[in-house]
Design an enzyme around this catalytic site. Sequence first.
Site, PDB file in Angstrom:
ATOM      1  N   LEU A  38       0.827  -1.212   0.000  1.00  0.00           N
ATOM      2  CA  LEU A  38       0.000   0.000   0.000  1.00  0.00           C
ATOM      3  C   LEU A  38       0.856   1.255   0.000  1.00  0.00           C
ATOM      4  CD1 LEU A  38      -3.187   0.822   1.949  1.00  0.00           C
ATOM      5  CD2 LEU A  38      -1.172   2.244   2.394  1.00  0.00           C
ATOM      6  N   ASN A  40       0.473   5.536   0.318  1.00  0.00           N
ATOM      7  CA  ASN A  40      -0.426   6.671   0.515  1.00  0.00           C
ATOM      8  C   ASN A  40       0.348   7.987   0.464  1.00  0.00           C
ATOM      9  OD1 ASN A  40       0.061   5.327   3.238  1.00  0.00           O
ATOM     10  ND2 ASN A  40      -0.906   7.178   4.003  1.00  0.00           N
ATOM     11  N   ASP A  41       0.388   8.798   1.502  1.00  0.00           N
ATOM     12  CA  ASP A  41       0.837  10.188   1.401  1.00  0.00           C
ATOM     13  C   ASP A  41       2.205  10.355   0.739  1.00  0.00           C
ATOM     14  OD1 ASP A  41      -1.276  10.094   3.171  1.00  0.00           O
ATOM     15  OD2 ASP A  41      -0.304  11.266   4.731  1.00  0.00           O
ATOM     16  N   GLN A  57       4.574   7.322   2.002  1.00  0.00           N
ATOM     17  CA  GLN A  57       4.100   6.348   2.970  1.00  0.00           C
ATOM     18  C   GLN A  57       3.889   5.011   2.256  1.00  0.00           C
ATOM     19  OE1 GLN A  57       2.782   7.169   6.707  1.00  0.00           O
ATOM     20  NE2 GLN A  57       4.770   7.933   6.045  1.00  0.00           N
ATOM     21  N   SER A 101       3.893  10.671   8.164  1.00  0.00           N
ATOM     22  CA  SER A 101       4.275  11.629   7.128  1.00  0.00           C
ATOM     23  C   SER A 101       5.128  12.777   7.653  1.00  0.00           C
ATOM     24  CB  SER A 101       3.026  12.190   6.459  1.00  0.00           C
ATOM     25  OG  SER A 101       2.394  11.226   5.671  1.00  0.00           O
ATOM     26  N   ARG A 159       0.769  15.462  13.995  1.00  0.00           N
ATOM     27  CA  ARG A 159       1.603  14.776  13.004  1.00  0.00           C
ATOM     28  C   ARG A 159       1.841  15.630  11.756  1.00  0.00           C
ATOM     29  NH1 ARG A 159      -3.078  11.483  13.529  1.00  0.00           N
ATOM     30  NH2 ARG A 159      -4.636  11.771  11.883  1.00  0.00           N
ATOM     31  N   ASP A 160       2.673  15.054  10.873  1.00  0.00           N
ATOM     32  CA  ASP A 160       2.913  15.545   9.514  1.00  0.00           C
ATOM     33  C   ASP A 160       3.683  16.864   9.482  1.00  0.00           C
ATOM     34  OD1 ASP A 160       1.242  13.371   9.005  1.00  0.00           O
ATOM     35  OD2 ASP A 160      -0.532  14.614   8.732  1.00  0.00           O
TER      36      ASP A 160
END
Length: 466
Positions: A38, A40-41, A57, A101, A159-160
């Site tokens: 998988l 993602n970001d 990610q 992230s 986060r991030d």
Amino acid sequence: MSLPSRLPAILQAVMQGQPQALADSHYPQWHLAPVNGLLNDPNGFCQVAGRYHLFYQWNPLACDHTYKCWGHWSSADLLHWRHEPIALMPDEEYDRNGCYSGSAVEFEGALTLCYTGNVKFPDGGRTAWQCLATENADGTFRKLGPVLPLPEGYTGHVRDPKVWRQDGRWYMVLGAQDVQQRGKVLLFTASDLREWRLVGEIAGHDVNGLANAGYMWECPDLFPLADTHLLICCPQGLAREAQRFLNTYPAVWMAGRFDAERGIFDHGPLHELDSGFEFYAPQTMQADDGRRLLVGWMGVPDGDEMHQPTRAQGWIHQMTCVRELEWQAGTLYQRPLRELVALRGEAQGWCGQTLPLAPMELAFDLSPDSTLGLDFAGALQLTVNRDGLRLSRRGLQTAEMHHRYWRGEARRLRIFIDRSSVEIFINDGEGVMSSRFFPGYPGQLIFSGATPVAFCRWLLRPCMVE
């Protein structure tokens, strides 16, 4: 203390999964996607010493969100990409439940990653650490550990980190949820990357008069563009409107004036960044030539993702194409990366009702009273009329029809198609609609409408990944 390495299991998963993914008819030809597992970001999007880096990610062990690493690609031209070694794995106590992230900057002569270490507790609680890692001479990364614990007054959903340097200081925005479960964007500053001071809340619920703005804001990105500042982020819990903010979680932008010294971002209303079914967690960077570039995840968390058919082939999700951002007359424009023209084959004029579905670019102009329909092999439908655009498709979990909208006068469309995705740029980037679809092959692109549309098309060559 380091946790046991799962690198052997990752290598085995990649070796076993890559041939199956690449043989899938839905695997993209010119978008970036995981070789297995998988994605993602997008993370750490940057340019260092002339070379572009895009981290992401990645769970290489399964098509779910359980084991988050940072994958890594690099490129000299944003078209031809190279797989780099895994940058981060959740192998320390402070990131044991995921290297979440973040961003990348050049610090003390080295490419440095700023990321969130996610820690979950048996009682259901959690905490978050903002962490650093620095690049070694061989292209791997050495973790430097946490530099910022959970700030007081906020839950474990912080986060991030998006980090940048301005006027001799470092700044960072973080997505956050306060203890009243209200979404916020926090601003921090530091003289280096190790000791951070909270300046304050610059956006979110009850900031700048914004009410009912959701329970968590994530993936913030604050940057100057022309004569304004833009904040891009992803509010969770934002109320859906009749034809706007219809995804489980939207990505939005707001423009305003940023005062770094006072820690104030005086911004206007929220605007949807992309009106399609799949777009989330975008990140921007400023290229050496001055362009502000954006890439996003062509997915949405907690939606229909676990029902996508590619999971049976061992992979899920892809990135959007890279986009160029421009600020014109109070509006954010997103345009396809200009380098994409190098993927074009020979230009072909067309005026008909059917085309073989293939990776390609279409471009055509519309009159004010145009009505047009495009059917993507029965898996997705586009309707264009005087009110704007509507995308329609059936849910992957049920047969219910779902719709997404862009409202305005559509004068020109550029449509970029890959094997299981479409990105529609409206009026040279005034609006964008990005969506996945999963057709049977061979499939047809079928046009309908009162007036035949003449358009230009280019077949698109593969985006090479080494």
